[in-house]
Write a protein that holds these residues in place. Structure first.
Motif, mmCIF file in Angstrom:
data_model
loop_
_atom_site.group_PDB
_atom_site.id
_atom_site.type_symbol
_atom_site.label_atom_id
_atom_site.label_comp_id
_atom_site.label_asym_id
_atom_site.label_seq_id
_atom_site.Cartn_x
_atom_site.Cartn_y
_atom_site.Cartn_z
ATOM 1 N N TYR A 60 0.826 -1.206 0.000
ATOM 2 C CA TYR A 60 0.000 0.000 0.000
ATOM 3 C C TYR A 60 0.863 1.259 0.000
ATOM 4 O O TYR A 60 0.559 2.249 -0.680
ATOM 5 N N THR A 61 1.936 1.208 0.775
ATOM 6 C CA THR A 61 2.845 2.364 0.825
ATOM 7 C C THR A 61 3.461 2.620 -0.546
ATOM 8 O O THR A 61 3.571 3.773 -0.984
ATOM 9 N N MET A 62 3.848 1.556 -1.222
ATOM 10 C CA MET A 62 4.444 1.689 -2.543
ATOM 11 C C MET A 62 3.465 2.344 -3.524
ATOM 12 O O MET A 62 3.855 3.197 -4.322
ATOM 13 N N ALA A 63 2.202 1.942 -3.449
ATOM 14 C CA ALA A 63 1.195 2.537 -4.323
ATOM 15 C C ALA A 63 1.060 4.038 -4.059
ATOM 16 O O ALA A 63 1.002 4.854 -4.993
ATOM 17 N N GLY A 64 1.014 4.415 -2.780
ATOM 18 C CA GLY A 64 0.908 5.834 -2.442
ATOM 19 C C GLY A 64 2.115 6.624 -2.901
ATOM 20 O O GLY A 64 1.990 7.764 -3.383
ATOM 21 N N LEU A 65 3.305 6.028 -2.777
ATOM 22 C CA LEU A 65 4.524 6.695 -3.220
ATOM 23 C C LEU A 65 4.524 6.925 -4.727
ATOM 24 O O LEU A 65 4.950 7.986 -5.206
ATOM 25 N N VAL A 66 4.043 5.942 -5.488
ATOM 26 C CA VAL A 66 4.002 6.091 -6.937
ATOM 27 C C VAL A 66 3.043 7.214 -7.338
ATOM 28 O O VAL A 66 3.352 8.030 -8.210
ATOM 29 N N VAL A 67 1.882 7.265 -6.674
ATOM 30 C CA VAL A 67 0.929 8.344 -6.964
ATOM 31 C C VAL A 67 1.568 9.697 -6.688
ATOM 32 O O VAL A 67 1.447 10.648 -7.485
ATOM 33 N N PHE A 68 2.278 9.802 -5.558
ATOM 34 C CA PHE A 68 2.960 11.052 -5.246
ATOM 35 C C PHE A 68 3.996 11.397 -6.307
ATOM 36 O O PHE A 68 4.079 12.547 -6.750
ATOM 37 N N ARG A 69 4.771 10.405 -6.729
ATOM 38 C CA ARG A 69 5.834 10.668 -7.715
ATOM 39 C C ARG A 69 5.258 11.108 -9.043
ATOM 40 O O ARG A 69 5.851 11.959 -9.744
ATOM 41 N N LEU A 70 4.115 10.563 -9.418
ATOM 42 C CA LEU A 70 3.477 10.993 -10.659
ATOM 43 C C LEU A 70 3.062 12.460 -10.575
ATOM 44 O O LEU A 70 3.238 13.223 -11.529
ATOM 45 N N LEU A 71 2.540 12.859 -9.426
ATOM 46 C CA LEU A 71 2.158 14.266 -9.237
ATOM 47 C C LEU A 71 3.394 15.160 -9.173
ATOM 48 O O LEU A 71 3.416 16.239 -9.781
ATOM 49 N N TRP A 72 4.430 14.705 -8.453
ATOM 50 C CA TRP A 72 5.646 15.502 -8.342
ATOM 51 C C TRP A 72 6.369 15.589 -9.684
ATOM 52 O O TRP A 72 7.100 16.545 -9.934
ATOM 53 N N GLY A 73 6.149 14.613 -10.536
ATOM 54 C CA GLY A 73 6.731 14.657 -11.875
ATOM 55 C C GLY A 73 6.094 15.710 -12.753
ATOM 56 O O GLY A 73 6.603 15.999 -13.845
ATOM 57 N N ILE A 74 5.009 16.303 -12.274
ATOM 58 C CA ILE A 74 4.337 17.380 -13.014
ATOM 59 C C ILE A 74 4.624 18.741 -12.391
ATOM 60 O O ILE A 74 4.892 19.721 -13.088
ATOM 61 N N VAL A 75 4.598 18.799 -11.049
ATOM 62 C CA VAL A 75 4.721 20.095 -10.367
ATOM 63 C C VAL A 75 6.041 20.255 -9.614
ATOM 64 O O VAL A 75 6.264 21.310 -9.010
ATOM 65 N N GLY A 76 6.904 19.241 -9.636
ATOM 66 C CA GLY A 76 8.135 19.294 -8.860
ATOM 67 C C GLY A 76 9.204 20.183 -9.469
ATOM 68 O O GLY A 76 8.959 20.942 -10.424
ATOM 69 N N THR A 77 10.414 20.081 -8.927
ATOM 70 C CA THR A 77 11.528 20.884 -9.418
ATOM 71 C C THR A 77 11.973 20.398 -10.802
ATOM 72 O O THR A 77 11.526 19.357 -11.286
ATOM 73 N N ARG A 78 12.872 21.138 -11.413
ATOM 74 C CA ARG A 78 13.218 20.942 -12.823
ATOM 75 C C ARG A 78 13.542 19.497 -13.180
ATOM 76 O O ARG A 78 12.940 18.931 -14.097
ATOM 77 N N TYR A 79 14.463 18.887 -12.474
ATOM 78 C CA TYR A 79 14.926 17.552 -12.855
ATOM 79 C C TYR A 79 14.008 16.435 -12.359
ATOM 80 O O TYR A 79 14.198 15.278 -12.725
ATOM 81 N N ALA A 80 13.016 16.802 -11.545
ATOM 82 C CA ALA A 80 12.023 15.819 -11.105
ATOM 83 C C ALA A 80 10.899 15.669 -12.123
ATOM 84 O O ALA A 80 10.176 14.673 -12.116
ATOM 85 N N ARG A 81 10.751 16.648 -13.004
ATOM 86 C CA ARG A 81 9.620 16.647 -13.944
ATOM 87 C C ARG A 81 9.866 15.695 -15.108
ATOM 88 O O ARG A 81 10.951 15.641 -15.673
ATOM 89 N N PHE A 82 8.825 14.966 -15.458
ATOM 90 C CA PHE A 82 8.915 14.038 -16.585
ATOM 91 C C PHE A 82 9.255 14.769 -17.882
ATOM 92 O O PHE A 82 9.939 14.224 -18.748
ATOM 93 N N SER A 83 8.776 15.990 -18.013
ATOM 94 C CA SER A 83 9.054 16.762 -19.229
ATOM 95 C C SER A 83 10.527 17.050 -19.402
ATOM 96 O O SER A 83 10.988 17.347 -20.502
ATOM 97 N N ASN A 84 11.302 16.948 -18.309
ATOM 98 C CA ASN A 84 12.733 17.233 -18.374
ATOM 99 C C ASN A 84 13.546 16.041 -18.846
ATOM 100 O O ASN A 84 14.586 16.214 -19.495
ATOM 101 N N PHE A 85 13.087 14.816 -18.538
ATOM 102 C CA PHE A 85 13.952 13.667 -18.835
ATOM 103 C C PHE A 85 13.334 12.574 -19.691
ATOM 104 O O PHE A 85 14.057 11.730 -20.212
ATOM 105 N N VAL A 86 12.023 12.563 -19.871
ATOM 106 C CA VAL A 86 11.417 11.528 -20.714
ATOM 107 C C VAL A 86 11.589 11.922 -22.176
ATOM 108 O O VAL A 86 11.161 12.993 -22.598
#
Length: 243
Positions: A60-86
């Motif tokens: 369950y914790t892993m699922a919550g972490l993935v959801v957070f990472r998906l959100l942080w990949g949109i609103v996070g800092t430069r190198y955390a964003r999917f738009s920066n590295f995908v």
């Protein structure tokens, strides 16, 4: 709320040669090591009924972490964003060809090949967690349980490839990529560093995860070792010795 990442010396030398700069913010680093802990712990406890509470809680914790990472990949800092590295297949192929030819291109954030592994791991982690929940709730039957196990094994293989890539990248670029995921700092030009570590968000993540674990532990009457545990209101029967 934000914590300035660049020291006065780094800011004063903007435009100078490469140095140690902040690349990975605190939420990215906390996510990384928590997902490592959760997957390793869940994988190791998968076959023991007496450890079911731990296994399910980590899933369950892993699922919550993935959801957070998906959100942080949109609103996070430069190198955390999917738009920066995908990147697309062409960029990934070009990077791999350069690596094979000894002409590796240095990337401040994730390189294109590493990005493929990260996206794959996120997708697999979500698949493992969702199929594990469905299996625990007796949804889907035997095929879903087999899918859950297969997805976990595939994820383990991708983790191995990812670790090998990190070690190879560390050697080729003469940069400790494992250490960078602890300190957040890599080699780069001062002007390319992120300006905020967002430590407060990292702390909130830790508090949320530890709070969830505490709640799950308290939901088990007598604890894990002293009788049937419950996870989200569902009884967990401990295995018994046959002899």
């Amino acid at each position: 709320m934000n914590t300035t990442s660049a020291s006065p010396a780094e800011r004063d030398t903007a435009g100078s040669g490469p140095g140690r700069i902040l690349v990975w913010d605190a939420p990215v680093r906390v996510f990384h090591w928590l997902i490592v802990l959760c997957f390793a712990g869940a994988y190791l406890t998968a076959e023991r009924e007496s450890w079911r509470l731990v296994h399910v809680t980590l899933g369950y914790t892993m699922a919550g972490l993935v959801v957070f990472r998906l959100l942080w990949g949109i609103v996070g800092t430069r190198y955390a964003r999917f738009s920066n590295f995908v990147r697309g297949p062409r960029a990934v192929t070009a990077y791999l060809r350069g690596m094979l030819g000894g002409r590796t291109e240095h990337h401040t954030g994730h390189n294109p090949a590493g990005a493929v592994a990260i996206v794959a791991l996120l997708a697999l982690a979500l698949a493992v967690a969702v199929s594990g929940w469905a299996t625990y709730e007796d949804i889907g039957g035997k095929w879903l349980e087999e899918f859950h196990e297969a997805a976990a094994n595939i994820m383990l293989g991708v983790v191995g490839i990812h670790i090998a890539g990190v070690l190879l990248g560390s050697w080729l670029h003469r940069d400790n990529l494992i250490g960078a995921m602890i300190t957040g700092r890599k080699t780069g030009r001062p002007e390319n560093g992120v300006r905020s570590a967002w430590r407060s968000v990292g702390i909130l993540m830790m508090v949320a995860v530890l709070g969830f674990w505490w709640t799950q532990w308290n939901s088990a009457p007598g604890g894990v070792a002293n009788g049937p545990a419950t996870v989200s209101g569902k009884a967990v029967t401990q295995d018994r010795d046959d002899d």
